[in-house]
Design a protein around this motif. Structure first.
Motif, short mmCIF file in Angstrom:
data_model
loop_
_atom_site.label_atom_id
_atom_site.label_comp_id
_atom_site.label_asym_id
_atom_site.label_seq_id
_atom_site.Cartn_x
_atom_site.Cartn_y
_atom_site.Cartn_z
N THR A 1 8.31 12.04 48.85
CA THR A 1 8.81 10.73 49.31
C THR A 1 8.38 10.50 50.75
O THR A 1 7.91 9.40 51.09
N VAL B 1 6.88 5.37 45.29
CA VAL B 1 7.59 6.64 45.59
C VAL B 1 7.93 7.35 44.27
O VAL B 1 7.69 8.56 44.13
N CYS B 2 8.48 6.60 43.31
CA CYS B 2 8.87 7.21 42.03
C CYS B 2 7.65 7.77 41.31
O CYS B 2 7.67 8.90 40.81
N ASN C 1 6.31 10.89 42.96
CA ASN C 1 7.18 12.05 42.81
C ASN C 1 7.02 12.76 41.48
O ASN C 1 7.36 13.94 41.37
#
Lengths: 307, 282
Positions: B111, B273-274, B277
């Motif tokens: 992140t 970000v998701c 990740n």
């Protein structure tokens, strides 16, 4: 335990790249990870570093789960996976600073120490784009060593180096392990190097770990006999015939032109000697040798026929 | 985090491809100046005559007029291409190059890696927008001089057929407000490109995907039956600051556009970000 992999698997679509890999490394070990191209070495290393998510299983570094406690686990690990790709337009010093995330006086002191140890001090302020292959490899090793990690992964650190460079990298790895007791996982296609450097070895093939243990233990169980006789082709053919019949525990006969090499499942040098003499062959030399890693690897990965 | 952002800016600064846009802008200004001199703005004269305005446009042809004329093409064509290239390459480019493996293998969360890249792209984008705005004014004044009374021609912004006279400082303030609006709107496109950068392993694929989204929105915005969704289309809200030039600034419409842009930035940054990740860095 520095590294522990438990039942680690990774599937890419239909392909199972790593299948249930389990092994561990103790503090201070130098472990060699070897396998043919596409065996799953890099995928396994990337899972250890947290770059690839495993489909199942777990990895811990210094007791920290790589996925749940990534920052803590990585704080103890320095790794160079595949080719160390730096920012070519930036200096070596800036690259190391950006990639390691280091700062402060302690970092600067450590950098000077490592740069001296790796012998790159005079190149620190040059752009990485102007570096030779060997220099880039050295810089990669410096990056792995810089965080003062307890555990270091070096993926093919001698790739693209000339013989002098290979010897230097080998001595750096050995010396670093000896001086600081750092645990090292190293991969290479140069099996002689692995045999020279490592105390333990893992062999991976088609995603599965097919051998794991201390180098001395793995190779101790595997012996071979080397002999020089007067009529080498005829002697080799005779021994092959004997092996096929099963009257001696010979698993493989290799005619090396100036000698014959036999791989055996149990010590049988005296029996081989007696049999050859009885059948009229003159033997000028016969000795039992421990099998080398190369032969062991070839046998385990079923590549003997392709030799 | 600030150090990480600074490191990202150093990396972006070191990439020569990011300077192409500066050359492109200078070329654009040069060609614009040549066009001004050769056309003598006949097209605007015709437009003014058609709308029965009795103004000699040549009286108002000065440096600020020139910089205003160059504002929209710079921020709606040149900069979108640049921002898509920049943001599209920050993750995919590093994956392609191999340096992201070294970066992500250190004790830093994914992140924080994405956030540092988002802020670095926004900083560089803002700097470039200010640079283009300032350099446009400076070159304009150097070549065509400065008139204290400015003729603002909102039809250029597709805002009806009105013309306004305003003071030089007033026009200058509105000019810089427009540049700031565009810098914010470009970040919405940057977030889309960054999201694609986390999906693909090639910076070209990420750049092309983001540009495709932008131009598809632009084309859909021109269709007569897209009237209902038009105010929310990316290209439409990105160019939604024309109201700044009206005598009565429509704050409500401007606020809505900024909110839509903020929504774009937030949603696509969150998606980036998701996506990053859960991404396998091969």
């Amino acid at each position: 335990m520095i590294l522990s992999c438990e039942n680690l698997s990774k599937r890419f679509g239909r392909k199972l790249a790593v299948d249930g890999a389990s092994f561990d490394i103790d503090s201070g070990d130098i472990l060699g990870l070897i396998g043919p191209n596409g065996a799953g070495k890099s995928t396994l290393l990337k899972m250890i570093v947290g770059l690839i998510w495993p489909s199942s299983g777990s990895v811990t570094v210094c007791g920290y789960d790589v996925y749940r406690q990534h920052r803590l686990a990585m704080a103890n690990l320095g790794a160079i996976i595949e080719w160390p790709a730096f920012h070519a337009e930036l200096s070596a010093r800036t690259n190391l600073k950006i990639l390691s995330g280091g700062q402060g006086k302690e970092y600067e002191h450590r950098l000077e120490e490592i740069a001296e140890f790796i012998d790159i001090k005079s190149y620190l302020d040059q752009k990485v784009g102007s570096f030779s292959t060997g220099m880039k490899q050295r810089l990669g090793i410096a990056l792995a060593l810089l965080p003062d990690s307890r555990f270091i992964i070096l993926d093919e650190p001698t790739n693209g180096l000339d013989p002098g460079g290979i010897i230097e990298i080998r001595s750096i790895v050995r010396e670093y392990n000896r001086q600081f007791g750092t645990t090292i996982l190293i991969t290479s296609h140069m099996l002689g190097e692995i045999e020279n450097i490592c105390s333990k070895v893992v062999i991976i093939n088609e995603g599965k770990i097919i051998a794991f243990g201390a180098m001395s233990e793995l190779l101790e169980n595997e012996t071979c006999v080397e002999l020089v006789a007067d009529k080498i082709p005829e002697s080799a053919a005779f021994l092959q015939h004997t092996a096929d019949e099963g009257s001696l525990p010979i698993t493989f006969v290799e005619n090396c032109y100036d000698k014959i090499r036999l791989e055996v499942s149990r010590p049988c040098a005296a029996e081989v000697n007696a049999l050859l003499v009885e059948n009229g062959f003159k033997i000028s030399s016969l000795q039992t040798k421990r099998k080398d890693l190369e032969s062991f690897f070839m046998e385990k990965t079923n590549r003997k026929d392709s030799l | 985090m600030i150090r990480e952002i600074w490191f990202e800016i150093i990396k972006l600064k070191s990439q020569k491809k990011n300077y192409i846009v500066l050359v492109g802008h200078m070329l654009f200004l040069g060609l614009c100046y040549l066009s001004f001199k050769t056309s003598k703005l006949h097209f605007i004269k015709r437009n003014l005559r058609a709308n029965q305005f009795d103004v000699d446009i040549l009286d108002y042809l000065d440096g600020l007029f020139f910089s205003r004329a160059g504002l929209m093409p710079t921020f709606l064509v040149l900069m979108p291409i640049f921002i898509c290239t920049l943001a599209g390459g920050v993750i995919a480019g590093e994956i392609q190059q191999g340096s992201l493996k070294l970066h992500a293998g250190r004790p830093r969360s994914r992140t924080s890696i994405v956030m540092a890249k988002i802020f670095a792209v926004y900083n560089l984008n803002l700097l470039l927008c200010i640079y283009f705005a300032v350099i446009g004014v400076l070159i304009g004044i150097a070549l065509l001089g400065y008139n204290p009374t400015q003729l603002v021609f909102p039809t250029g912004f597709k805002l009806g057929n009105d013309i306004t006279l305003m003071t030089g400082p007033d026009a200058l303030i509105r000019y810089f407000c427009t540049a700031f609006y565009y810098s914010f709107s470009l970040m919405a496109l940057g977030s889309v490109a960054l999201f694609f950068s986390t999906l693909f392993n090639s910076s070209t694929a990420a750049t092309v995907a983001a540009l495709t989204v932008y131009f598809v929105c632009f084309i859909v915005g021109q269709l007569p039956f897209a009237a209902e969704i038009k105010p929310y289309l990316l290209s439409q809200v990105m160019n939604g600051c024309g109201g700044i030039w009206l005598a009565e600034i429509p704050w409500h419409r401007l606020g809505r556009n900024i909110s839509v842009l903020a929504f774009y930035i937030f949603s696509f940054s969150l998606l980036a970000v998701c996506s990053f990740n859960v991404k396998d860095i091969k």
